[in-house]
Design a protein around this motif. Structure first.
Motif, PDB file in Angstrom:
ATOM      1  N   LYS A   4       0.947  -1.336   0.013  1.00 18.37           N
ATOM      2  CA  LYS A   4      -0.048   0.227  -0.018  1.00 18.37           C
ATOM      3  C   LYS A   4       0.900   1.147  -0.041  1.00 18.37           C
ATOM      4  CE  LYS A   4      -4.238  -2.059   0.698  1.00 18.37           C
ATOM      5  NZ  LYS A   4      -3.666  -3.421   0.845  1.00 18.37           N
ATOM      6  N   ASN A   5       2.101   1.015   0.178  1.00 19.28           N
ATOM      7  CA  ASN A   5       2.930   2.379   0.320  1.00 19.28           C
ATOM      8  C   ASN A   5       3.118   3.186  -1.020  1.00 19.28           C
ATOM      9  OD1 ASN A   5       3.774   1.938   2.803  1.00 19.28           O
ATOM     10  ND2 ASN A   5       5.594   0.688   2.285  1.00 19.28           N
ATOM     11  N   TYR A   6       2.858   2.265  -2.028  1.00 18.28           N
ATOM     12  CA  TYR A   6       2.647   2.839  -3.539  1.00 18.28           C
ATOM     13  C   TYR A   6       1.629   3.942  -3.415  1.00 18.28           C
ATOM     14  CZ  TYR A   6       6.024  -0.023  -5.807  1.00 18.28           C
ATOM     15  OH  TYR A   6       7.102  -0.710  -6.100  1.00 18.28           O
ATOM     16  N   SER A   7       0.479   3.858  -2.871  1.00 17.63           N
ATOM     17  CA  SER A   7      -0.548   4.920  -2.707  1.00 17.63           C
ATOM     18  C   SER A   7      -0.091   6.141  -1.943  1.00 17.63           C
ATOM     19  CB  SER A   7      -1.700   4.457  -2.211  1.00 17.63           C
ATOM     20  OG  SER A   7      -1.664   3.902  -0.678  1.00 17.63           O
ATOM     21  N   SER A 137      12.355   5.430  -0.117  1.00 21.91           N
ATOM     22  CA  SER A 137      12.249   5.126   1.208  1.00 21.91           C
ATOM     23  C   SER A 137      10.519   4.891   1.425  1.00 21.91           C
ATOM     24  CB  SER A 137      12.505   6.566   1.852  1.00 21.91           C
ATOM     25  OG  SER A 137      14.111   6.837   1.497  1.00 21.91           O
ATOM     26  N   ILE A 138       9.798   5.725   0.695  1.00 25.93           N
ATOM     27  CA  ILE A 138       8.494   5.545   1.001  1.00 25.93           C
ATOM     28  C   ILE A 138       7.932   4.243   0.469  1.00 25.93           C
ATOM     29  CG2 ILE A 138       6.023   6.261   0.278  1.00 25.93           C
ATOM     30  CD1 ILE A 138       7.155   9.115  -0.026  1.00 25.93           C
ATOM     31  N   ILE A 139       8.586   3.633  -0.469  1.00 23.55           N
ATOM     32  CA  ILE A 139       8.026   2.356  -1.230  1.00 23.55           C
ATOM     33  C   ILE A 139       8.230   1.117  -0.253  1.00 23.55           C
ATOM     34  CG2 ILE A 139       8.364   0.643  -3.041  1.00 23.55           C
ATOM     35  CD1 ILE A 139       8.553   3.179  -4.827  1.00 23.55           C
ATOM     36  N   SER A 140       9.607   1.437   0.407  1.00 27.03           N
ATOM     37  CA  SER A 140      10.019   0.307   1.423  1.00 27.03           C
ATOM     38  C   SER A 140       9.355   0.408   2.843  1.00 27.03           C
ATOM     39  CB  SER A 140      11.679   0.378   1.496  1.00 27.03           C
ATOM     40  OG  SER A 140      12.013  -0.103   0.329  1.00 27.03           O
ATOM     41  N   GLY A 141       8.792   1.697   2.959  1.00 31.46           N
ATOM     42  CA  GLY A 141       8.208   1.849   4.397  1.00 31.46           C
ATOM     43  C   GLY A 141       9.022   2.394   5.443  1.00 31.46           C
ATOM     44  N   PHE A 142      10.036   3.202   5.206  1.00 32.72           N
ATOM     45  CA  PHE A 142      10.764   3.593   6.157  1.00 32.72           C
ATOM     46  C   PHE A 142      10.247   5.271   6.609  1.00 32.72           C
ATOM     47  CE2 PHE A 142      14.074   1.181   3.856  1.00 32.72           C
ATOM     48  CZ  PHE A 142      14.878   0.681   4.728  1.00 32.72           C
ATOM     49  N   GLU A 143      10.576   5.245   7.849  1.00 31.84           N
ATOM     50  CA  GLU A 143      10.200   6.561   8.487  1.00 31.84           C
ATOM     51  C   GLU A 143      11.290   7.776   7.784  1.00 31.84           C
ATOM     52  OE1 GLU A 143      11.058   6.912  12.590  1.00 31.84           O
ATOM     53  OE2 GLU A 143      10.735   9.007  12.582  1.00 31.84           O
ATOM     54  N   ILE A 144      10.728   8.982   7.467  1.00 30.04           N
ATOM     55  CA  ILE A 144      11.590   9.931   6.709  1.00 30.04           C
ATOM     56  C   ILE A 144      11.688  11.192   7.609  1.00 30.04           C
ATOM     57  CG2 ILE A 144      11.958  11.212   4.464  1.00 30.04           C
ATOM     58  CD1 ILE A 144      10.284   9.209   3.128  1.00 30.04           C
ATOM     59  N   GLU A 145      12.889  11.703   7.821  1.00 30.06           N
ATOM     60  CA  GLU A 145      12.870  13.069   8.294  1.00 30.06           C
ATOM     61  C   GLU A 145      13.271  13.792   7.341  1.00 30.06           C
ATOM     62  OE1 GLU A 145      14.559  13.091  12.182  1.00 30.06           O
ATOM     63  OE2 GLU A 145      15.278  15.082  12.089  1.00 30.06           O
ATOM     64  N   TYR A 146      13.032  15.218   7.273  1.00 26.46           N
ATOM     65  CA  TYR A 146      13.407  16.078   6.335  1.00 26.46           C
ATOM     66  C   TYR A 146      14.469  17.242   6.744  1.00 26.46           C
ATOM     67  CZ  TYR A 146       9.872  13.979   3.420  1.00 26.46           C
ATOM     68  OH  TYR A 146       9.453  13.119   2.725  1.00 26.46           O
ATOM     69  N   LEU A 147      15.561  17.377   5.864  1.00 29.43           N
ATOM     70  CA  LEU A 147      16.587  18.527   6.085  1.00 29.43           C
ATOM     71  C   LEU A 147      16.357  19.535   5.418  1.00 29.43           C
ATOM     72  CD1 LEU A 147      19.570  16.191   5.424  1.00 29.43           C
ATOM     73  CD2 LEU A 147      19.243  17.361   7.770  1.00 29.43           C
TER      74      LEU A 147
END
Ligand code: PLP
Length: 395
Positions: A4-7, A137-147
């Motif tokens: 579902k990460n694709y969505s 990163s989103i497709i694999s499901g990682f948490e992301i923090e932005y710089l």
């Protein structure tokens, strides 16, 4: 059940919307000549020595005596050694064994995230950003923090003091010279990232695709120029913008043997990944890489980089004369500038298209922090860029 990460991915809206507005304008204004300085793809032809090497390799495959089947998944020794020799010309020691060759770094960067545990790793991603890092990163499901990158830090962010959720390991994507902003880290700035990574056990994924465009000698041509980088950084380099390989496809990465986490060499598990999920890059293009990275190949393809540099100057001269803030240009084929009079990115896009018939890329398409900025590329023809520059004088 599907992933579902694709969505969660943003719709690929940027370049389709650019094309839609452009087509609409052309249909309504048939007599006007639109100049496109938006897309980040090269236009100059391959260096003849490199093209000939690829043709010769193809010729070999026509004959039983020189035919080949599958090659090594991580690349032939001759191409990996060519990469190691290229590093040596920069005074950097890289063992050919630490090099993996593949079909461009888009997929290597997308695939490298397989090495990390999605529950215990957080991705640090620049904003604005080359969209791939965020998407993989989103497709694999990682948490992301932005710089956050902005005028305040000249689009070259410093390492965070402390990251949220600091119980997770950090993997940071750095791109220098940057796409889309063209900004490049100096050695001192990159040293701080290497120190941060070694102190916190973070890993730097260093996208070095535009290294050959660097002219400022304060900026490193490889992260391995920085002391301590071998224990924290993976470097990716592509022949796409260096030698015009966007359709040929060829890139490489380096994972130093010292780079270990939890007692495991990342090089070992990357090789495990590649030998399992990938069957190797084509023989012909690897022969192309071998010559493209030779002295003669580089001498020829650098002429194309010079050509793009001449285009860059046409645009930056205008921005300089108008006192418009920008990054890039000096070390990059991209020029990233602040839209005049506080205009928003898409507002400026429409203004430029309607008034000057020039197309670029709205900065906000690369992330929220790109709002109010605009990207032009130097990959057009000299004649088109000169014509666009002439028009922009009236900006
Ligand atoms: N990284 C950056 C920053 C890029 O701009 C590009 C291509 O535009 C790539 C990676 C992809 O390179 P390749 O063509 O080797 O897949």
């Amino acid at each position: 059940m599907i992933n579902k990460n694709y969505s969660k991915l943003e719709k690929n809206y940027l370049f389709t919307e650019v094309a839609r507005r452009c087509d609409e304008f052309v249909a309504a204004n048939p007599g006007k000549r639109v100049i496109k300085l938006g897309v980040g793809d090269v236009t100059r032809p391959l260096a003849p020595v490199t093209a000939d090497a690829i043709i010769r390799a193809m010729e070999e495959l026509k004959h039983a005596e020189t035919f080949r089947g599958y090659g090594p998944e991580v690349g032939y020794a001759f191409s990996r050694e060519a990469v190691a020799r290229y590093y040596a010309t920069r005074g950097i020691t890289v063992d050919a064994d630490e090099v993996t060759v593949g079909d461009g770094i888009g997929e290597d960067i997308a695939n490298i995230v397989d090495l990390f545990d999605i529950h215990e790793t957080k991705m640090l991603v620049q904003n604005p950003v080359y969209p791939l890092y965020k998407a993989t990163s989103i497709i694999s499901g990682f948490e992301i923090e932005y710089l956050k990158c902005s005028k305040e830090n000249n689009f070259t962010p410093t390492p965070p003091e402390n990251t949220e959720n600091s119980n997770k390991g950090v993997v940071v994507f750095l791109c220098s010279p940057n796409n889309p902003t063209g900004a490049a880290f100096t050695r001192d700035q990159l040293q701080k990232w290497v120190e941060f990574a070694n102190r916190t056990n973070a890993i730097i994924l260093y996208d070095n695709a535009y290294e050959r465009y660097i002219t400022d000698n304060r900026c490193p041509h490889s992260i391995y120029e920085i002391e301590g980088a071998r224990s924290c950084a993976i470097e990716f380099n592509s022949l796409s913008k260096t030698a015009g390989f966007t359709c040929v496809r060829m890139g490489y990465n380096v994972i130093p043997k010292e780079l270990e986490r939890d007692g495991i060499q990342l090089l070992t598990i990357w090789k495990q990944r590649q030998t399992t999920k990938y069957n190797g890059a084509p023989y012909m293009t690897q022969r192309g890489l071998e010559i493209a990275l030779s002295e003669e190949g580089l001498r020829e393809s650098d002429k194309n980089i010079e050509y793009y540099r001449r285009n860059v100057k046409l645009i930056t001269d205008i921005l300089d004369s108008k006192g418009i803030y920008y990054t890039g240009g000096v070390n990059s084929p991209y020029i990233w500038f602040e839209c005049p009079n506080g205009m928003k990115s898409w507002e400026f896009f429409d203004y430029l298209l309607n008034k000057f018939n020039v197309v670029g890329t709205p900065g906000v398409g690369f992330g929220t922090e790109g709002e109010g900025y605009f990207r032009l590329t130097s990959f057009g023809s000299y004649e088109d860029t000169a014509e666009a520059a002439e028009r922009l004088k009236k900006l």
